[in-house]
Design an enzyme around this catalytic site. Structure first.
Site, PDB file in Angstrom:
ATOM      1  N   LYS A 187       0.844  -1.211   0.000  1.00 39.57           N
ATOM      2  CA  LYS A 187       0.000   0.000   0.000  1.00 39.57           C
ATOM      3  C   LYS A 187       0.875   1.256   0.000  1.00 39.57           C
ATOM      4  O   LYS A 187       2.063   1.198   0.299  1.00 39.57           O
ATOM      5  CB  LYS A 187      -0.910   0.011   1.232  1.00 39.57           C
ATOM      6  CG  LYS A 187      -1.850  -1.177   1.334  1.00 39.57           C
ATOM      7  CD  LYS A 187      -2.744  -1.312   0.122  1.00 39.57           C
ATOM      8  CE  LYS A 187      -3.792  -2.396   0.316  1.00 39.57           C
ATOM      9  NZ  LYS A 187      -4.357  -2.865  -0.951  1.00 39.57           N
TER      10      LYS A 187
HETATM   11  C1  LIG Z   1      -9.633  -1.392  -1.573  1.00 39.48           C
HETATM   12  C2  LIG Z   1      -9.181  -2.353  -0.524  1.00 39.48           C
HETATM   13  N1  LIG Z   1      -9.949  -2.530   0.565  1.00 39.48           N
HETATM   14  C3  LIG Z   1      -9.594  -3.373   1.548  1.00 39.48           C
HETATM   15  C4  LIG Z   1      -8.419  -4.091   1.472  1.00 39.48           C
HETATM   16  C5  LIG Z   1      -8.122  -5.093   2.545  1.00 39.48           C
HETATM   17  O1  LIG Z   1      -6.973  -4.842   3.239  1.00 39.48           O
HETATM   18  P1  LIG Z   1      -6.170  -6.036   3.975  1.00 39.48           P
HETATM   19  O2  LIG Z   1      -5.487  -6.819   2.904  1.00 39.48           O
HETATM   20  O3  LIG Z   1      -5.222  -5.313   4.858  1.00 39.48           O
HETATM   21  O4  LIG Z   1      -7.152  -6.838   4.727  1.00 39.48           O
HETATM   22  C6  LIG Z   1      -7.577  -3.910   0.375  1.00 39.48           C
HETATM   23  C7  LIG Z   1      -6.282  -4.614   0.283  1.00 39.48           C
HETATM   24  O5  LIG Z   1      -5.789  -5.434  -0.071  1.00 39.48           O
HETATM   25  C8  LIG Z   1      -7.971  -3.027  -0.667  1.00 39.48           C
HETATM   26  O6  LIG Z   1      -7.209  -2.837  -1.741  1.00 39.48           O
END
Ligand SMILES: Cc1ncc(COP(=O)(O)O)c(C=O)c1O
Length: 373
Positions: A187
């Site tokens: 990210k």
């Molecule tokens: C738009 C979006 N929302 C939520 C997430 C979820 O994050 P995580 O992978 O930290 O659970 C991601 C990531 O991968 C994402 O790109």
């Protein structure tokens, strides 16, 4: 041929960051959960976003789920969201057992269409709306928040791809009732493992989020709120994020500079860029739409240029929904059409001019060959 061009390089992105200092600080403190690093990161991140509270969490998906739970979403409720954002919002809604109500996206930004939301709210009364700032591009969030306010429905912003995206002096995460973040390593602000956060200015919501991230406790071993779990960010990730946060705006500028070069170079080609190159876009992903995606990707692959599709299967068409008694299936023309055309090109901080040149040359060569056929 020159070397590979990856989609993203953790090594290039983390270059120059003192990660060992953060490691040593935490190791020497002998305190690993909910200590000073977490407290300080929460304060610093809340200040950066321009809200009163940040509750750090274990990952971004938890942040969406716990945000919805803090807004009292239960299995009796529905939640409005888009279907082109990788099923993360849907995972949160499904974990609660609530019903997803998908709204189509805008044809140029690929973010939630305010018109589609207005139409949905004329027929349905969701308990919450999740708006994803996809690819790092702020959605039409001011208009969406106004539409939602008229209907009396709170907005949760999914900012997992949009750390630092800004419009009118306000940063992603500060427009809705709760802003949700992921700090997954790739990210724009990434940890060295999983991490997440929910930000808000409402004190009562922040208190609920804090309870939900720790078993529903109001005090130790006293469970006062249903739906809790262990979703704590650890001290090490918080310390790393504190090292990296001061660099976020610079990294976003570097990402945008790559996107600007692509936009200028592709101006006369039959490709559509999904995003702006202003401060409201932090170039998490540089996505274009092309008609013959497979042959386009094959051409870049031959040149050792990585590409990806974010995301190939819209949420409402995922196999997991097949045969479910409450089916969220509905026709979303823009979502479905764009899923067949989108392709992500390399874009990351620390990407060299030569790497950007190679991507541009390869894309231009592909279309020159296409036009000649
Ligand atoms: C738009 C979006 N929302 C939520 C997430 C979820 O994050 P995580 O992978 O930290 O659970 C991601 C990531 O991968 C994402 O790109």
């Amino acid at each position: 041929m020159a070397g590979k061009v990856p989609l993203f390089s953790i090594e290039a992105s983390n270059r120059g960051i003192d990660l060992t200092g953060a490691f040593n600080r935490v190791a020497n403190s002998n305190w690993f959960i909910l200590g000073n690093e977490v407290t300080n990161f929460e304060r610093e991140f809340a200040e950066y976003i321009g809200v009163d509270n940040c509750v750090s969490l274990a990952n971004g998906t938890d942040s969406l789920e716990l945000a919805l739970r803090a807004l009292d979403v239960t299995p009796e409720h529905s939640v409005a969201l888009v279907a082109n954002a990788g099923f993360y919002g849907s995972t949160a809604v499904n974990a609660i057992g609530a019903h997803p109500l998908y709204a189509d996206v805008d044809a140029s930004s690929l973010n939630m269409s305010p018109a589609a939301l207005r139409d949905l709210l004329s027929r349905e009364k969701p308990k919450a709306i999740v708006v994803t700032h996809l690819y790092g591009q702020l959605a039409a969030i001011e208009e969406i928040v106004a539409i939602a306010a008229q209907a009396g429905v709170p907005v949760v912003e999914d900012c997992a791809q949009a750390h630092g995206a800004m419009r009118g002096g306000r940063i992603a995460g500060s427009f809705g009732a709760i802003g949700c973040f992921s700090f997954y390593p790739t990210k724009n602000l990434g940890a060295l493992g999983d991490g997440g956060a929910a930000v808000c200015s409402d004190q009562a919501l922040a208190q609920k989020l804090k309870m939900l991230r720790q078993y529903g406790w109001n005090t130790k071993y006293s469970v006062a709120l249903a739906g809790g779990r262990n979703s704590r960010m650890d001290e090490l990730q918080a310390a790393i994020l504190r090292e990296k946060l001061p660099h976020l705006n610079d990294w976003n500028s570097q990402r945008r500079a790559v996107a600007r070069r692509y936009n200028a170079a592709f101006n006369d080609l039959p490709v559509k860029a999904a995003s702006s190159v202003d401060a409201d876009y932090v170039a998490h992903l540089y996505v274009i739409r092309v008609r013959n995606r497979d042959s386009f990707r094959a051409h870049l692959g031959e040149q050792q240029i990585a590409t990806e599709v974010h995301y190939p299967i819209p949420d409402h068409l995922q196999a997991v929904y097949t045969g479910r008694s409450v089916s969220p299936r509905q026709h979303l023309p823009v979502t479905e059409q764009s899923a067949a055309e989108i392709v992500t090109l390399p874009c990351f901080p620390g990407m060299t001019e030569a790497q950007v040149d190679r991507v541009i040359e390869s894309v231009c060569a592909y279309f020159k060959r296409e036009c000649a056929q």
